[in-house]
Design a protein around this motif. Structure first.
Motif, PDB file in Angstrom:
ATOM      1  N   THR A  79       3.842  -8.832 -11.569  1.00  0.00           N
ATOM      2  CA  THR A  79       2.896  -8.458 -10.396  1.00  0.00           C
ATOM      3  C   THR A  79       2.368 -10.131  -9.709  1.00  0.00           C
ATOM      4  O   THR A  79       0.982 -10.330  -9.863  1.00  0.00           O
ATOM      5  N   TYR A  81       2.449 -11.489  -6.653  1.00  0.00           N
ATOM      6  CA  TYR A  81       1.845 -11.611  -5.339  1.00  0.00           C
ATOM      7  C   TYR A  81       0.656 -10.583  -5.152  1.00  0.00           C
ATOM      8  O   TYR A  81       0.843  -9.405  -5.444  1.00  0.00           O
ATOM      9  N   ALA A  83       0.657  -9.362  -2.078  1.00  0.00           N
ATOM     10  CA  ALA A  83       1.342  -8.347  -1.420  1.00  0.00           C
ATOM     11  C   ALA A  83       2.320  -7.140  -2.382  1.00  0.00           C
ATOM     12  O   ALA A  83       2.276  -6.081  -2.332  1.00  0.00           O
ATOM     13  N   ASP A  84       2.431  -7.621  -3.809  1.00  0.00           N
ATOM     14  CA  ASP A  84       2.872  -6.713  -4.736  1.00  0.00           C
ATOM     15  C   ASP A  84       1.823  -5.652  -5.041  1.00  0.00           C
ATOM     16  O   ASP A  84       2.191  -4.489  -5.449  1.00  0.00           O
ATOM     17  N   LYS A  86      -0.542  -4.654  -3.188  1.00  0.00           N
ATOM     18  CA  LYS A  86      -0.809  -3.453  -1.871  1.00  0.00           C
ATOM     19  C   LYS A  86       0.430  -2.582  -2.040  1.00  0.00           C
ATOM     20  O   LYS A  86       0.353  -1.302  -2.027  1.00  0.00           O
ATOM     21  N   ALA A  87       1.738  -3.033  -2.371  1.00  0.00           N
ATOM     22  CA  ALA A  87       2.931  -2.103  -2.406  1.00  0.00           C
ATOM     23  C   ALA A  87       2.844  -1.127  -3.577  1.00  0.00           C
ATOM     24  O   ALA A  87       3.191   0.147  -3.007  1.00  0.00           O
ATOM     25  N   GLU A 107      -0.445 -16.971  -6.978  1.00  0.00           N
ATOM     26  CA  GLU A 107      -1.481 -16.516  -6.554  1.00  0.00           C
ATOM     27  C   GLU A 107      -2.656 -16.370  -7.962  1.00  0.00           C
ATOM     28  O   GLU A 107      -2.127 -16.328  -8.917  1.00  0.00           O
TER      29      GLU A 107
END
Length: 228
Positions: A79, A81, A83-84, A86-87, A107
């Motif tokens: 994990t 990012y 964005a990961d 959120k997904a 990040e």
């Protein structure tokens, strides 16, 4: 009952088949997950959005979601990012695990934890050292996992068995401790709890049939060789 209350004193099954193997399909991962819950698992650890969506439809226990990536410029795989995060949250994860080690990454760990909180999920820090756990607690992680002990340059000598010392050290910090990594027998799961874990995650020994078959095949071959 909260996710942590459900997991406390119990077993989490990591349903992660061998990448690109014959069992690496969402419907099979979902079947593994349902079977694990039927066998008494208190929670599940699931990799990948498609797998998580499939599993969420068939179980109600807490799910720890992760996304694994192989990055060119970072050793961090779990994990990495925002964005990961959120997904995974949108796919139904109750808890989102992330690499909490002090290594170069796209990040910051603080940003990852903040994103997990913003998604109304709990953060699980996959750690390799006591310092990782201390930093993770300060940043707001709800669970400290021993997941990466033995899998970083700093801990490469810890390759055998469960890291009982790290479990005990995390227990002393307070918070919720997840024993994870090389828990390959029921006896090791019990010893992890005795060392101070609040819950134990077991993966390969339950869900990677290719690996477990290899263990038995090797034992049989060695016995045959010794007999001849």
């Amino acid at each position: 009952m909260s996710a942590l209350d459900t997991l406390r004193g119990g077993l989490v099954v990591s349903c992660q088949p061998v990448d690109d193997g014959p069992m690496d399909r969402p419907e099979i991962v979902a079947a593994m997950a349902a079977a694990a819950v039927a066998g008494g698992a208190n929670g599940l650890r699931i990799e990948g959005v498609d797998n998580l969506v499939a599993v969420r439809q068939v179980v109600s226990v807490p799910i720890i979601g992760i996304l694994k990536r192989d990055l060119d410029d970072s050793p961090v795989r779990i994990t990495p990012y925002l964005a990961d995060v959120k997904a995974l949250a949108e796919a139904g994860a109750d808890i989102i695990a992330y690499d909490a080690t002090d290594r170069p990454r796209p990040e910051t760990t603080a940003a990852i934890v903040a994103a997990i909180h913003a998604a109304r999920a709990l953060a699980m820090a996959d750690c390799s050292t006591l310092a990782d756990g201390q930093r993770a607690l300060a940043e707001g992680a709800a669970i400290l996992g021993t997941t990466l002990s033995g899998y970083t340059a700093e801990t490469k000598d810890r390759v055998e068995g469960v890291d009982h010392d790290l479990i005990h050290a995390f227990h002393q910090l307070g918070g919720f401790v997840m024993a994870e990594g090389r828990v390959n027998t029921p006896e090791l799961a019990g010893s992890a709890m005795a060392a101070g874990a609040d819950a134990v995650t077991v993966g390969t020994a339950l869900t990677r049939l290719e690996h477990v078959t290899g263990w038995f095949q090797s034992a049989v071959a060695q016995a045959v060789e010794a007999r001849s």
